[in-house]
Design a protein around this motif. Structure first.
Motif, PDB file in Angstrom:
ATOM      1  N   PHE A   1       0.833  -1.208   0.000  1.00 24.66           N
ATOM      2  CA  PHE A   1       0.000   0.000   0.000  1.00 24.66           C
ATOM      3  C   PHE A   1       0.867   1.258   0.000  1.00 24.66           C
ATOM      4  N   MET A   2       1.915   1.244   0.802  1.00 24.31           N
ATOM      5  CA  MET A   2       2.819   2.387   0.840  1.00 24.31           C
ATOM      6  C   MET A   2       3.489   2.594  -0.513  1.00 24.31           C
ATOM      7  N   ARG A   3       3.940   1.519  -1.130  1.00 26.45           N
ATOM      8  CA  ARG A   3       4.622   1.629  -2.428  1.00 26.45           C
ATOM      9  C   ARG A   3       3.678   2.085  -3.534  1.00 26.45           C
ATOM     10  N   GLU A   4       2.508   1.469  -3.588  1.00 24.94           N
ATOM     11  CA  GLU A   4       1.628   1.652  -4.738  1.00 24.94           C
ATOM     12  C   GLU A   4       0.676   2.838  -4.607  1.00 24.94           C
ATOM     13  N   VAL A   5       0.303   3.187  -3.397  1.00 25.91           N
ATOM     14  CA  VAL A   5      -0.716   4.224  -3.202  1.00 25.91           C
ATOM     15  C   VAL A   5      -0.154   5.478  -2.540  1.00 25.91           C
ATOM     16  N   ILE A   6       0.546   5.310  -1.431  1.00 25.17           N
ATOM     17  CA  ILE A   6       0.984   6.479  -0.659  1.00 25.17           C
ATOM     18  C   ILE A   6       2.198   7.162  -1.273  1.00 25.17           C
ATOM     19  N   ALA A   7       3.230   6.415  -1.595  1.00 24.63           N
ATOM     20  CA  ALA A   7       4.455   7.037  -2.133  1.00 24.63           C
ATOM     21  C   ALA A   7       4.172   7.923  -3.346  1.00 24.63           C
TER      22      ALA A   7
ATOM     23  N   ASN B   1      -6.312   5.738  11.789  1.00 22.76           N
ATOM     24  CA  ASN B   1      -5.706   4.884  12.810  1.00 22.76           C
ATOM     25  C   ASN B   1      -4.202   4.711  12.618  1.00 22.76           C
ATOM     26  N   GLU B   2      -3.556   4.308  13.684  1.00 25.85           N
ATOM     27  CA  GLU B   2      -2.100   4.224  13.724  1.00 25.85           C
ATOM     28  C   GLU B   2      -1.541   3.145  12.797  1.00 25.85           C
ATOM     29  N   PHE B   3      -2.304   2.079  12.551  1.00 25.25           N
ATOM     30  CA  PHE B   3      -1.805   1.031  11.661  1.00 25.25           C
ATOM     31  C   PHE B   3      -1.546   1.595  10.269  1.00 25.25           C
ATOM     32  N   VAL B   4      -2.473   2.390   9.771  1.00 28.06           N
ATOM     33  CA  VAL B   4      -2.331   2.973   8.445  1.00 28.06           C
ATOM     34  C   VAL B   4      -1.289   4.092   8.434  1.00 28.06           C
ATOM     35  N   THR B   5      -1.253   4.889   9.493  1.00 26.65           N
ATOM     36  CA  THR B   5      -0.497   6.142   9.433  1.00 26.65           C
ATOM     37  C   THR B   5       0.944   6.077   9.943  1.00 26.65           C
ATOM     38  N   GLU B   6       1.305   5.060  10.699  1.00 24.51           N
ATOM     39  CA  GLU B   6       2.682   5.007  11.216  1.00 24.51           C
ATOM     40  C   GLU B   6       3.730   5.062  10.096  1.00 24.51           C
ATOM     41  N   PRO B   7       3.620   4.243   9.045  1.00 19.19           N
ATOM     42  CA  PRO B   7       4.632   4.339   7.989  1.00 19.19           C
ATOM     43  C   PRO B   7       4.534   5.631   7.177  1.00 19.19           C
ATOM     44  N   ILE B   8       3.354   6.228   7.125  1.00 19.07           N
ATOM     45  CA  ILE B   8       3.207   7.497   6.408  1.00 19.07           C
ATOM     46  C   ILE B   8       3.938   8.601   7.155  1.00 19.07           C
ATOM     47  N   ALA B   9       3.797   8.627   8.478  1.00 17.47           N
ATOM     48  CA  ALA B   9       4.531   9.615   9.280  1.00 17.47           C
ATOM     49  C   ALA B   9       6.030   9.463   9.069  1.00 17.47           C
ATOM     50  N   ARG B  10       6.508   8.226   9.050  1.00 18.01           N
ATOM     51  CA  ARG B  10       7.937   7.995   8.820  1.00 18.01           C
ATOM     52  C   ARG B  10       8.364   8.516   7.452  1.00 18.01           C
ATOM     53  N   ALA B  11       7.501   8.346   6.456  1.00 20.84           N
ATOM     54  CA  ALA B  11       7.826   8.809   5.109  1.00 20.84           C
ATOM     55  C   ALA B  11       7.981  10.327   5.060  1.00 20.84           C
ATOM     56  N   PHE B  12       7.296  11.027   5.959  1.00 19.84           N
ATOM     57  CA  PHE B  12       7.429  12.479   6.058  1.00 19.84           C
ATOM     58  C   PHE B  12       8.545  12.886   7.018  1.00 19.84           C
ATOM     59  N   GLY B  13       9.222  11.915   7.602  1.00 18.33           N
ATOM     60  CA  GLY B  13      10.289  12.218   8.542  1.00 18.33           C
ATOM     61  C   GLY B  13       9.777  12.734   9.881  1.00 18.33           C
ATOM     62  N   VAL B  14       8.532  12.370  10.223  1.00 22.03           N
ATOM     63  CA  VAL B  14       7.912  12.843  11.470  1.00 22.03           C
ATOM     64  C   VAL B  14       7.902  11.707  12.485  1.00 22.03           C
ATOM     65  N   GLU B  15       8.531  11.931  13.620  1.00 17.66           N
ATOM     66  CA  GLU B  15       8.630  10.893  14.642  1.00 17.66           C
ATOM     67  C   GLU B  15       7.431  10.882  15.584  1.00 17.66           C
ATOM     68  N   GLU B  16       6.790  12.031  15.759  1.00 20.35           N
ATOM     69  CA  GLU B  16       5.673  12.117  16.704  1.00 20.35           C
ATOM     70  C   GLU B  16       4.347  12.003  15.949  1.00 20.35           C
ATOM     71  N   LEU B  17       3.596  10.955  16.261  1.00 20.38           N
ATOM     72  CA  LEU B  17       2.314  10.698  15.607  1.00 20.38           C
ATOM     73  C   LEU B  17       1.224  10.562  16.656  1.00 20.38           C
ATOM     74  N   ILE B  18       0.216  11.392  16.525  1.00 17.73           N
ATOM     75  CA  ILE B  18      -0.983  11.286  17.369  1.00 17.73           C
ATOM     76  C   ILE B  18      -2.102  10.826  16.441  1.00 17.73           C
ATOM     77  N   ALA B  19      -2.425   9.543  16.521  1.00 18.98           N
ATOM     78  CA  ALA B  19      -3.420   8.930  15.646  1.00 18.98           C
ATOM     79  C   ALA B  19      -4.420   8.154  16.492  1.00 18.98           C
ATOM     80  N   VAL B  20      -5.450   7.625  15.853  1.00 15.48           N
ATOM     81  CA  VAL B  20      -6.391   6.770  16.574  1.00 15.48           C
ATOM     82  C   VAL B  20      -5.638   5.520  17.015  1.00 15.48           C
ATOM     83  N   LYS B  21      -5.538   5.328  18.325  1.00  9.75           N
ATOM     84  CA  LYS B  21      -4.801   4.204  18.881  1.00  9.75           C
ATOM     85  C   LYS B  21      -5.706   2.978  18.906  1.00  9.75           C
ATOM     86  N   LEU B  22      -5.178   1.862  18.441  1.00  9.99           N
ATOM     87  CA  LEU B  22      -5.970   0.646  18.317  1.00  9.99           C
ATOM     88  C   LEU B  22      -5.701  -0.298  19.484  1.00  9.99           C
TER      89      LEU B  22
END
Length: 228
Positions: free
Chosen positions: A84-90, A118-139
């Motif tokens: 998903f990160m490769r094909e859609v987000i990147a 939610n954090e499952f979807v957004t954790e790698p997206i935050a990393r792709a932006f170089g952002v270490e602090e993520l406040i997302a829906v915690k699962l």
């Protein structure tokens, strides 16, 4: 009196990304055969319209959105997320969005993403932006260490974003008075955190937020085409 720390907060979907990552993940899981295409598409679009209208039941949505991940299990889900990160987000990450985040980081600001996804979807997206602090829906996790489909704690949606940022500050020994906050968002769903921030920025705003921002003299920033 010491200077206030500068904090740059970013919504994610339609703010840093020109797409909705949560909705797009649903479309992706449908495309790879993890859900009935007709029924999933109907419900996914229904929930998306509720979000845009500000009427979303976030608990019901998260159960729906994480159902396939819960059933498929950790290994298959992590592999699917990488694809998903490769094909859609990147392909959706724009240089101007990366530059905006980098400009705050280079200025010495603390940077965080605050998202209703939610954090499952957004954790790698935050990393792709170089952002270490993520406040997302915690699962919530079950006894097996995997997702249950429920939310852990306060969901970072609407007024909940203000509460979650406050919790994040408290955990670092800080309060609102200790920080000078800039918050970028595209949506009226984030009006509570925009109003709480020292420097609210309507980024690629929807029509309603654009009108509010213009009336209140808030900065309007179009990184890419605003959504309807």
């Amino acid at each position: 009196m010491s200077a206030r720390r500068k904090l740059a907060l970013f919504d994610l979907d339609h703010t840093l990304l020109p797409i909705d990552s949560d909705y797009s993940w649903g479309v992706f899981t449908q495309a790879i055969g993890w859900a009935d295409p007709v029924e999933f598409k109907r419900r996914n679009e229904e929930f998306f319209e509720q979000y845009r209208a500000g009427t979303l039941d976030v608990h019901a949505y998260v159960r729906f959105a994480t159902d396939a991940v819960r059933v498929k299990g950790r290994d298959a889900s992590l592999k699917a997320r990488e694809r998903f990160m490769r094909e859609v987000i990147a392909p959706a990450i724009r240089p101007q969005a990366l530059q905006l985040v980098a400009s705050h980081r280079d200025a010495g600001d603390q940077v965080a993403i605050v998202t209703a996804t939610n954090e499952f979807v957004t954790e790698p997206i935050a990393r792709a932006f170089g952002v270490e602090e993520l406040i997302a829906v915690k699962l919530a996790l079950g006894a097996d260490g995997w997702l249950t489909g429920e939310i852990d704690g306060i969901p970072s949606t609407r007024e909940g974003k203000v509460e979650r940022v406050a919790q994040w500050l408290t955990a670092r020994g800080l309060g609102w008075d200790d920080v000078e906050t800039t918050f970028y968002s595209d949506s009226m769903n984030d009006i509570a955190l925009l109003e709480r921030s020292d420097h609210p920025v309507a980024a690629n705003p929807d029509a309603k937020l654009r009108g509010v921002a213009a009336a209140r003299g808030w900065r309007i920033l179009d990184l890419f085409e605003p959504h309807p």
